[in-house]
Design an enzyme around this catalytic site. Sequence first.
Site, PDB file in Angstrom:
ATOM      1  NE  ARG A  50      -3.197  -0.017   2.840  1.00 49.09           N
ATOM      2  CZ  ARG A  50      -3.480   0.130   4.565  1.00 49.09           C
ATOM      3  NH1 ARG A  50      -3.149  -0.605   5.064  1.00 49.09           N
ATOM      4  NH2 ARG A  50      -4.102   1.161   4.855  1.00 49.09           N
ATOM      5  CB  SER A  97      -0.414   4.211   3.852  1.00 49.35           C
ATOM      6  OG  SER A  97       0.289   3.449   4.553  1.00 49.35           O
ATOM      7  CE  LYS A 142      -3.236  -2.991  12.781  1.00 52.80           C
ATOM      8  NZ  LYS A 142      -4.334  -2.682  12.395  1.00 52.80           N
ATOM      9  CG  ASP A 143      -4.301  -4.393   8.048  1.00 51.64           C
ATOM     10  OD1 ASP A 143      -5.108  -4.863   9.023  1.00 51.64           O
ATOM     11  OD2 ASP A 143      -3.360  -3.247   7.993  1.00 51.64           O
ATOM     12  CB  THR A 171     -11.662   3.010  17.492  1.00 52.50           C
ATOM     13  OG1 THR A 171     -10.870   1.646  16.303  1.00 52.50           O
ATOM     14  CG2 THR A 171     -12.807   2.811  17.958  1.00 52.50           C
ATOM     15  CB  SER A 177     -10.754  -1.793  15.110  1.00 53.24           C
ATOM     16  OG  SER A 177     -10.948  -2.945  16.026  1.00 53.24           O
ATOM     17  NE  ARG A 207      -8.186  -6.056  18.148  1.00 49.78           N
ATOM     18  CZ  ARG A 207      -7.618  -5.021  18.977  1.00 49.78           C
ATOM     19  NH1 ARG A 207      -6.993  -4.877  19.839  1.00 49.78           N
ATOM     20  NH2 ARG A 207      -6.646  -4.255  18.456  1.00 49.78           N
ATOM     21  NE  ARG A 208      -7.496  -0.795  17.830  1.00 53.54           N
ATOM     22  CZ  ARG A 208      -6.869  -0.363  16.920  1.00 53.54           C
ATOM     23  NH1 ARG A 208      -6.861   0.636  15.782  1.00 53.54           N
ATOM     24  NH2 ARG A 208      -5.442  -0.837  16.409  1.00 53.54           N
ATOM     25  NE  ARG A 261     -11.104   3.547   7.593  1.00 55.19           N
ATOM     26  CZ  ARG A 261     -11.487   3.495   6.145  1.00 55.19           C
ATOM     27  NH1 ARG A 261     -12.453   3.156   5.451  1.00 55.19           N
ATOM     28  NH2 ARG A 261     -10.427   3.356   5.025  1.00 55.19           N
ATOM     29  N   GLY A 262      -8.630   6.764   8.105  1.00 51.72           N
ATOM     30  CA  GLY A 262      -7.299   7.386   7.230  1.00 51.72           C
ATOM     31  C   GLY A 262      -6.546   6.716   7.581  1.00 51.72           C
ATOM     32  CG  ASN A 263      -2.906   8.925   5.742  1.00 47.23           C
ATOM     33  OD1 ASN A 263      -3.221  10.208   6.726  1.00 47.23           O
ATOM     34  ND2 ASN A 263      -2.638   8.998   4.726  1.00 47.23           N
ATOM     35  CB  THR A 291      -5.998  11.075   7.790  1.00 48.39           C
ATOM     36  OG1 THR A 291      -5.411  11.181   5.948  1.00 48.39           O
ATOM     37  CG2 THR A 291      -7.136  11.773   7.710  1.00 48.39           C
ATOM     38  NE  ARG A 292      -6.914   5.564  11.460  1.00 48.73           N
ATOM     39  CZ  ARG A 292      -6.948   4.258  11.156  1.00 48.73           C
ATOM     40  NH1 ARG A 292      -7.347   3.681  12.618  1.00 48.73           N
ATOM     41  NH2 ARG A 292      -6.733   3.769  10.426  1.00 48.73           N
ATOM     42  CB  CYS A 297     -10.303  -6.926   9.941  1.00 47.79           C
ATOM     43  SG  CYS A 297     -11.161  -6.611   8.003  1.00 47.79           S
TER      44      CYS A 297
END
Length: 357
Positions: free
Chosen positions: A26, A28, A98-99, A148, A150, A152-153, A170-172, A175-176, A277
Amino acid sequence: MAQAAESHPHAAPSLLSKSHFTISTRQSALALAQTTLIATALSSCFPGTTFAPLPMETIADKDQKTALYAFNAKSLWTFELEDQLLSGKSDLIAHSLKDMPTQLPEGCILGAACMRDEKRDAVVMSLASVEKGWKTLRDLPDGSVVGTSSTRRIAQLKRLYPALKIADMRGNINTRLRKLDSDVDEDGTPKFAALILAATGLKRVGLGDRVSACLSWEDGGWLGAVGQGALGVEVREGDIDVERLCQLLMQSTHEGNKVWLEVLTERMLLRTLEGGCSVPIGVESNWVEDQLDVRAVCMSVDGQREVRTHQRKMINGKEEAEAFGLALAQEMVENGAGEILKEITLNRKIIADGGGA
């Protein structure tokens, strides 16, 4: 942060049939930083061989508005990269493990896992929260908003910190962080008090100073994602050159074999539970002398129900690691995880259609 080895005693460029390899990734900043770590480690193992990133924007990168759990796509971060790999446009893929889904397309396999030294989630406070002296989730006043995307979170926040509110984020990374520090409500008050990110990701892009606290089992009963903190290399099955690359990559990086066994155990657990995920499954693996100690949890999306397991076992190879992951998952299913997962419809058909792992 895990460092690539400067050199390797078994470096043997003559073993390879070519001197240039491309690595799909990717685009990013984090993905490129991680790809550079892998490329640098490989270059130290094979002097004179070049390893060039081939970055691209995936569907999840292009759509920064849809919550992650709302996507109806298999291999959310990876399938376009896998198309490059299978078509021969690239030789390997660098992943945040993890992705990386546990079910891979036919012809693709996990070739290596390495460079895992921080497995925890991090609490990142907004600048306004930092000014108020807040460092942990426990410091936040009731009603504070945590960002978040996620599941899970989200599930763990709802269970462990029910007085906090949750908003999609969301975002990289940059961005977050910008949203965290700048977004305000209509009355001008900060929208977010904190967000949760993988600690390793922040450190790998030079933003480790934004980590206010880390979340773990020992501090509050929090568990991270399967494979979190590790780098994964996906390869074409049967590509002898790249299999050699992967073998030396794991040998040349710190604790490479232990990371490999951790990851195989965790991924088999996840694969057996059929969790993608978008399913709240958390895990934490640590070595206690020569035994792998694993804690895992499967939660309902609302955080109201959970099934946990905790086992420790001596692991000496791939088959034993995967058998351990299977046993952990089977115990969780027997204790009620299967019923929880039946009620989670997100990604169920997609996972069932996923093919071989």
